[in-house]
Design an enzyme around this catalytic site. Structure first.
Site, PDB file in Angstrom:
ATOM      1  N   ASP A 253       0.841  -1.130   0.024  1.00  0.00           N
ATOM      2  CA  ASP A 253       0.055   0.020   0.137  1.00  0.00           C
ATOM      3  C   ASP A 253       0.982   1.186  -0.132  1.00  0.00           C
ATOM      4  OD1 ASP A 253      -2.069   1.689  -0.024  1.00  0.00           O
ATOM      5  OD2 ASP A 253      -3.153   0.880   1.543  1.00  0.00           O
TER       6      ASP A 253
HETATM    7  C1  BGC Z   1      -5.035   3.644  -0.171  1.00  0.00           C
HETATM    8  C2  BGC Z   1      -5.123   2.455  -1.357  1.00  0.00           C
HETATM    9  C3  BGC Z   1      -4.874   3.269  -2.356  1.00  0.00           C
HETATM   10  C4  BGC Z   1      -3.697   3.887  -2.570  1.00  0.00           C
HETATM   11  C5  BGC Z   1      -3.373   4.554  -3.664  1.00  0.00           C
HETATM   12  C6  BGC Z   1      -3.639   4.365  -0.224  1.00  0.00           C
HETATM   13  O1  BGC Z   1      -3.722   5.317   0.683  1.00  0.00           O
HETATM   14  O2  BGC Z   1      -4.857   2.795   1.272  1.00  0.00           O
HETATM   15  O3  BGC Z   1      -6.180   1.818  -1.189  1.00  0.00           O
HETATM   16  O4  BGC Z   1      -5.109   2.349  -3.528  1.00  0.00           O
HETATM   17  O5  BGC Z   1      -3.468   4.978  -1.497  1.00  0.00           O
HETATM   18  O6  BGC Z   1      -4.096   6.004  -3.828  1.00  0.00           O
END
Ligand code: BGC
Length: 688
Positions: A253
């Site tokens: 993530d």
């Molecule tokens: C989120 C993800 C997301 C990523 C990209 C993160 O903060 O937890 O779900 O895909 O950001 O935006």
């Protein structure tokens, strides 16, 4: 002389270029052998929060390009309620609404439209679906996720993945795993027993991986039993790849974490969004003998295996022109299919031309979706008033029916709270009371991103419709249901408790924020949501699987047969009312006693009828295997299905069982797991 030198230089460049293999699907090893260590390390680290290329977009991420090997840059864009780029895209309903439809074909159709939009804007991987379990009603991101039940979550995720990937772009199932709260999500250690982990929190991912082969999996931010999930080899290699056969790409993530090297070793292929420090960490670790080049090669191979599937690699640039008009219609149809009628004293559907008053108690306008990375891209939101007017429901001073809308936003990085969020605000409560005293009938529209308290006020209005956050044009779907153009057929994918504190996870949510090393104990173990309420017999406001219709259905006597390892359950549903409608049949199973302790009933299959005309019937067939009935035994590290008599309960909700049948499994069965993912410490779990 100068001329000769130039010719020699040109020849040398030609020889070098000729020695440089250009990437093809069948020469990945050759390309890897030609790449320098620095290049391979860079391949494992995303290109930053940019969304470069022809369709510059909202920041998410990318993989880096290496022109000399013909490796193109690929873009990663968020979902799940549509493709989140800076170009015209459809704002679809939230994941929770999609799950409320219990309609896998519809979800596949919606996700296919998203796949088409992703393809049109040069997106290689859509960062969706999200399928974390609704462990607690206050998790800020529940709106992106499907359900408190792993089977429903897994089936929805499979349908979603298949839809997206039918367009030659990848889906990313996230957040793997146990990201069930937003508070302290980047440091939190989730402490959980292995049975609950596998049966509740990993099961949906297992189903999606086995049934739909997603191109990618995104590890979560949090820790699981002492390790960051993105660095946990038992999870990312042991369970995901060796047990479930996942052969795609694993990514982190979004955020830099200490422990890049551990992540690489664990089989986490891609660091996103990618920081140069991570490349340095990898190179230093190799230099000091702490990281094996074989680990880098293995992960780099997976990144290239992903890249060769993308339209960017295949030289298929996006059209920039998806079918937005068609998708807007689909989005409204999907929204209507997932709306849940919680109460109706007969006032709904509203009669044509009814004079109504619209009172928006939220004062925030129509809630189309949640906030954060799961929000829908830019674009105007249709208001409820506009949609109702268009449906011929006039807003009038002298109305005798009031449509009272209660709105709630929720979003990433923050959990919801009890006062003025889970519970109505004082103002909302008194305006609702006033409306009920002023108008002959009041219809409440719960335009919300997550569960709210309903028990204390649900007796006041004549009807309650739950359209969740149904997307940018979702207000039209609300009008369709209120006017009777669409007969509601959604069912709750989670429980609405009487009191927040009834929820078994409420004792441990969100977590001990005062601690330097925050952790949360999943003391409720496998007793999440209805598994708890139905086992202890605790009253709820609205049970899991509940939802009314404008018509009624009869369930026939069911048949359950076990044939060559497959359990086949059949039931015929008849529309006994006066308008067309659809019914969701939920198949719960009660296991024989004597095996592992189990909830009194668990959802094991479901099916939805087509639109049945009054008097029309449809036979639904649901299939499952003995493995689907298994529970995980921590003592033997095996999934086990006990022998004995199983009860098959065909329900209109978990509490409304309409028909039952029994079948006997003659022999016990078990499936040994390859890797344990046991907690480091003994987890305190409640015993029921
Ligand atoms: C989120 C993800 C997301 C990523 C990209 C993160 O903060 O937890 O779900 O895909 O950001 O935006």
């Amino acid at each position: 002389m100068k001329k000769i030198l130039l010719i020699v230089a040109a020849c040398a460049a030609f020889v070098l270029a000729a020695a440089q293999p250009v990437l093809r699907p069948d020469n990945i090893d050759e390309v890897l052998a030609a790449m320098t260590l620095e290049e391979k390390a860079a391949l494992l680290v995303g290109g930053g929060k940019e969304f470069p290329g022809r369709y510059k977009g909202l920041p998410a991420g990318s993989t880096r390009s290496f022109e000399r090997y013909g490796i193109p840059l690929t873009n990663l864009a968020d979902g799940p309620a549509g493709v989140r780029v800076n170009h015209p895209c459809t704002g679809f309903p939230i994941g929770t609404l999609l799950a409320s439809s219990w309609d896998t074909s519809l979800v596949e159709e919606v996700a296919s439209a998203m796949g088409e939009e992703a393809r049109a804007y040069d997106v290689g991987l859509l960062l969706a679906p999200g399928l974390n379990i609704h462990r607690n009603p206050l998790c800020g991101r529940n709106f992106e996720y499907f359900s408190e039940d792993p089977l429903l979550s897994g089936k929805m995720a499979s349908a979603y993945v298949k839809g997206v990937q039918s367009h030659g772009v990848g889906a990313t199932v996230k957040h793997f795993a146990v990201n069930n709260q937003e508070s302290l999500r980047t440091t939190l250690d989730v402490r959980i027993g292995e049975r609950a982990l596998r049966e509740i929190y990993l099961k949906g991912f297992e189903i999606a991986v086995r049934e739909a082969s997603p191109w990618a999996v995104m590890a979560s931010y949090n820790q699981l039993n002492g390790d960051y999930t993105q660095q946990k080899k038992e999870l990312l290699t042991g369970i995901l790849r060796e047990e479930w056969g996942f052969d795609g790409l694993v990514m982190t993530d979004w955020g830099f974490k200490a422990g890049t090297v551990k992540a690489v070793q664990a089989g986490n292929d891609l660091m996103e969004p990618g920081y140069d420090g991570e490349i340095r960490n990898i190179l230093e670790a190799v230099k000091y003998g702490k990281l094996d080049v074989a680990d880098i090669d293995r992960n780099a191979r997976r990144v290239l295996e992903y890249i060769v599937k993308t339209p960017a690699f295949l030289g298929q640039p996006g059209s920039g022109a998806p079918d937005l008009e068609g998708h807007a219609k689909l989005s409204i149809r999907a929204a209507a299919d997932g709306m849940i009628l919680l109460k109706n004293d007969g006032i709904l559907p509203l009669r044509a031309g009814a004079k109504i008053a619209v009172l928006d108690l939220s004062e925030k306008g129509f809630v189309a979706g949640g906030t954060g990375s799961g929000s829908i891209g830019k674009g105007g939101v249709t208001s409820l008033e506009t949609a109702l007017k268009k449906a011929g429901l006039e807003n009038a001073e002298q109305a005798d029916v009031a449509v009272v809308s209660i709105g709630r936003q929720a979003g990433e990085a923050k959990d919801r709270v009890l006062p003025d969020d889970f519970c109505l605000t004082e103002k909302e409560r008194s305006l609702l009371e006033q409306a009920c005293a002023t108008y002959r009938k009041v219809v409440v529209v719960l335009n919300i991103c997550g569960v709210v308290e309903t028990a204390s006020w649900k007796d006041l209005p004549a009807a309650i419709l739950l359209p969740w956050a149904p997307g940018r044009d979702g207000a039209y779907a609300v009008a369709d249901v209120l006017s009777g153009k669409v007969n509601p057929s959604g069912k709750l994918p989670m429980t609405f408790p009487v009191d927040y504190w009834d929820d078994p996870s409420s004792a441990n949510f969100p977590s001990d924020s005062a601690s330097i090393k925050p952790f949360v104990n999943y003391e409720e173990g496998i007793y999440v949501g209805y598994r708890y309420y139905s086992t202890v017999g605790k009253a709820v406001s609205y049970p899991f699987g509940y939802g009314l219709s404008y018509t009624s259905f009869d369930y026939s006597k069911p048949k359950v047969k076990l044939r060559s390892g497959v359990i086949e359950a059949r039931i015929t549903v008849k529309n006994t009312g006066s308008v067309p409608g659809r019914e969701v049949v939920q198949l719960y199973v009660s296991a024989p006693s004597g095996g592992l302790e189990k909830p009194v009933r668990e959802l094991k299959a479901f099916a939805k009828t087509r639109l049945l005309a009054p008097g029309e019937k449809e036979t639904l067939v649901m299939r499952l295997t003995p493995y689907d009935l298994a529970s995980y035994n921590e003592a033997t590290s095996a999934w086990e299905t006990a022998a004995g008599k199983y009860e098959f309960l065909f329900g209109a909700s978990v509490e409304d069982i309409r028909a039952t049948a029994a079948a006997r499994l003659k022999k016990p069965q078990s499936w040994q797991v390859k890797r344990r993912c046991a907690p480091v410490a003994v987890i305190k779990e409640i015993k029921l």
